[in-house]
Design a protein around this motif. Structure first.
Motif, PDB file in Angstrom:
ATOM      1  N   VAL A  21       0.821  -1.206   0.000  1.00 33.13           N
ATOM      2  CA  VAL A  21       0.000   0.000   0.000  1.00 33.13           C
ATOM      3  C   VAL A  21       0.858   1.260   0.000  1.00 33.13           C
ATOM      4  O   VAL A  21       0.646   2.164  -0.818  1.00 33.13           O
ATOM      5  CB  VAL A  21      -0.981  -0.003   1.201  1.00 33.13           C
ATOM      6  CG1 VAL A  21      -1.720   1.317   1.301  1.00 33.13           C
ATOM      7  CG2 VAL A  21      -1.962  -1.162   1.079  1.00 33.13           C
ATOM      8  N   SER A  22       1.838   1.335   0.882  1.00 31.07           N
ATOM      9  CA  SER A  22       2.666   2.543   0.939  1.00 31.07           C
ATOM     10  C   SER A  22       3.471   2.719  -0.343  1.00 31.07           C
ATOM     11  O   SER A  22       3.638   3.840  -0.833  1.00 31.07           O
ATOM     12  CB  SER A  22       3.592   2.520   2.158  1.00 31.07           C
ATOM     13  OG  SER A  22       4.416   1.385   2.155  1.00 31.07           O
ATOM     14  N   MET A  25       1.053   3.933  -3.105  1.00 35.13           N
ATOM     15  CA  MET A  25       0.729   5.343  -2.903  1.00 35.13           C
ATOM     16  C   MET A  25       1.901   6.232  -3.350  1.00 35.13           C
ATOM     17  O   MET A  25       1.688   7.267  -3.984  1.00 35.13           O
ATOM     18  CB  MET A  25       0.397   5.617  -1.434  1.00 35.13           C
ATOM     19  CG  MET A  25      -0.892   4.960  -0.974  1.00 35.13           C
ATOM     20  SD  MET A  25      -2.341   5.547  -1.860  1.00 35.13           S
ATOM     21  CE  MET A  25      -2.379   7.235  -1.346  1.00 35.13           C
ATOM     22  N   ALA A  26       3.125   5.837  -3.029  1.00 34.18           N
ATOM     23  CA  ALA A  26       4.298   6.598  -3.458  1.00 34.18           C
ATOM     24  C   ALA A  26       4.380   6.626  -4.988  1.00 34.18           C
ATOM     25  O   ALA A  26       4.671   7.665  -5.580  1.00 34.18           O
ATOM     26  CB  ALA A  26       5.569   5.991  -2.866  1.00 34.18           C
ATOM     27  N   ALA A  27       4.101   5.502  -5.625  1.00 34.67           N
ATOM     28  CA  ALA A  27       4.131   5.438  -7.089  1.00 34.67           C
ATOM     29  C   ALA A  27       3.052   6.335  -7.702  1.00 34.67           C
ATOM     30  O   ALA A  27       3.287   6.991  -8.723  1.00 34.67           O
ATOM     31  CB  ALA A  27       3.956   3.993  -7.561  1.00 34.67           C
ATOM     32  N   ALA A  28       1.885   6.387  -7.079  1.00 36.30           N
ATOM     33  CA  ALA A  28       0.813   7.254  -7.579  1.00 36.30           C
ATOM     34  C   ALA A  28       1.227   8.723  -7.484  1.00 36.30           C
ATOM     35  O   ALA A  28       1.013   9.498  -8.425  1.00 36.30           O
ATOM     36  CB  ALA A  28      -0.476   7.006  -6.803  1.00 36.30           C
ATOM     37  N   MET A  95       5.670   9.339   1.694  1.00 37.39           N
ATOM     38  CA  MET A  95       5.265   8.104   2.361  1.00 37.39           C
ATOM     39  C   MET A  95       6.308   7.614   3.370  1.00 37.39           C
ATOM     40  O   MET A  95       6.107   6.586   4.015  1.00 37.39           O
ATOM     41  CB  MET A  95       5.001   7.005   1.323  1.00 37.39           C
ATOM     42  CG  MET A  95       3.839   7.314   0.385  1.00 37.39           C
ATOM     43  SD  MET A  95       2.296   7.697   1.235  1.00 37.39           S
ATOM     44  CE  MET A  95       1.977   6.187   2.103  1.00 37.39           C
ATOM     45  N   GLY A  96       7.411   8.329   3.523  1.00 33.16           N
ATOM     46  CA  GLY A  96       8.443   7.931   4.482  1.00 33.16           C
ATOM     47  C   GLY A  96       9.201   6.692   4.068  1.00 33.16           C
ATOM     48  O   GLY A  96       9.493   5.825   4.886  1.00 33.16           O
ATOM     49  N   TRP A 128       4.277  -8.708  -6.309  1.00 32.11           N
ATOM     50  CA  TRP A 128       5.108  -9.761  -5.742  1.00 32.11           C
ATOM     51  C   TRP A 128       5.379  -9.499  -4.250  1.00 32.11           C
ATOM     52  O   TRP A 128       5.745 -10.414  -3.519  1.00 32.11           O
ATOM     53  CB  TRP A 128       6.421  -9.859  -6.525  1.00 32.11           C
ATOM     54  CG  TRP A 128       7.278 -10.997  -6.091  1.00 32.11           C
ATOM     55  CD1 TRP A 128       8.432 -10.932  -5.380  1.00 32.11           C
ATOM     56  CD2 TRP A 128       7.049 -12.391  -6.329  1.00 32.11           C
ATOM     57  NE1 TRP A 128       8.940 -12.184  -5.157  1.00 32.11           N
ATOM     58  CE2 TRP A 128       8.097 -13.113  -5.738  1.00 32.11           C
ATOM     59  CE3 TRP A 128       6.050 -13.097  -6.978  1.00 32.11           C
ATOM     60  CZ2 TRP A 128       8.181 -14.488  -5.778  1.00 32.11           C
ATOM     61  CZ3 TRP A 128       6.133 -14.474  -7.015  1.00 32.11           C
ATOM     62  CH2 TRP A 128       7.191 -15.153  -6.428  1.00 32.11           C
ATOM     63  N   ILE A 129       5.159  -8.286  -3.783  1.00 34.05           N
ATOM     64  CA  ILE A 129       5.471  -7.915  -2.393  1.00 34.05           C
ATOM     65  C   ILE A 129       4.776  -8.823  -1.380  1.00 34.05           C
ATOM     66  O   ILE A 129       5.434  -9.345  -0.469  1.00 34.05           O
ATOM     67  CB  ILE A 129       5.142  -6.434  -2.135  1.00 34.05           C
ATOM     68  CG1 ILE A 129       6.066  -5.549  -2.963  1.00 34.05           C
ATOM     69  CG2 ILE A 129       5.273  -6.083  -0.652  1.00 34.05           C
ATOM     70  CD1 ILE A 129       5.662  -4.083  -3.000  1.00 34.05           C
TER      71      ILE A 129
END
Length: 176
Positions: A21-22, A25-28, A95-96, A128-129
């Motif tokens: 998820v994080s 969100m960073a990719a978005a 996103m840290g 894959w994560i």
């Protein structure tokens, strides 16, 4: 009845692998940053053309093939530069997160470039994560990189959960 889950504080997961998820969100966020860059380049080109040639201001229409190829090239360049020079992109910063090599250092330029190309060409590699024992995407598995939680500006030399240099927890577990 289950006990309520205790929210984990940033210092408790500092240096641990980032999840789906994080990272999504960073990719978005990074996608929107690159779209802004592309809009600025297109506007700048149109403005320069209008000033230099006297033609009316109009956005260029280079065609879909060139537009997609140029967009991918800008995205690859943006990701590569972010990971080489700062270890993070704008989305990672928000996103840290930090992208590192296997030993916690910044990626070398060749590795960052390969990882960026893989991220752009195969974004579903993030799926894959959840399957990976180490929380690695397909891109991480190929390049030996890792994406970790990093709110304090560098996890190298600090174990997960330890406070940043110069800060210590008081007796109640708060940063002081």
């Amino acid at each position: 009845m289950t006990a309520p889950s205790r929210a984990r504080r940033p210092q408790e997961i500092q240096g641990s692998p980032a999840g789906l998820v994080s990272r999504t969100m960073a990719a978005a966020v990074d996608t929107f940053v690159v779209l802004g860059i592309l809009l600025a380049v297109q506007s700048g080109y149109a403005a320069a053309r209008a000033v230099l040639t006297g033609q009316p201001f109009a956005f260029p229409d280079p065609g879909p093939g060139f537009t997609v190829a140029f967009g991918y090239a800008v995205l690859v360049g943006y990701l590569t530069a972010g990971w080489v020079f700062g270890g993070r992109t704008v989305g990672d910063q928000l996103m840290g997160l930090r992208v590192t090599d296997g030993s916690g250092r910044r990626l070398r330029s060749g590795t960052a470039l390969l990882r960026a190309v893989l991220c752009v060409v195969l974004p579903v590699g993030l799926l894959w994560i959840p399957v990976s024992r180490h929380g690695a995407s397909l891109q991480d598995a190929v390049t030996g990189s890792a994406v970790v939680h990093d709110w304090y500006g560098g996890t190298h030399g600090r174990s997960a959960g330890s406070p940043p240099a110069g800060e210590a927890e008081d007796g109640r577990g708060r940063m002081g």
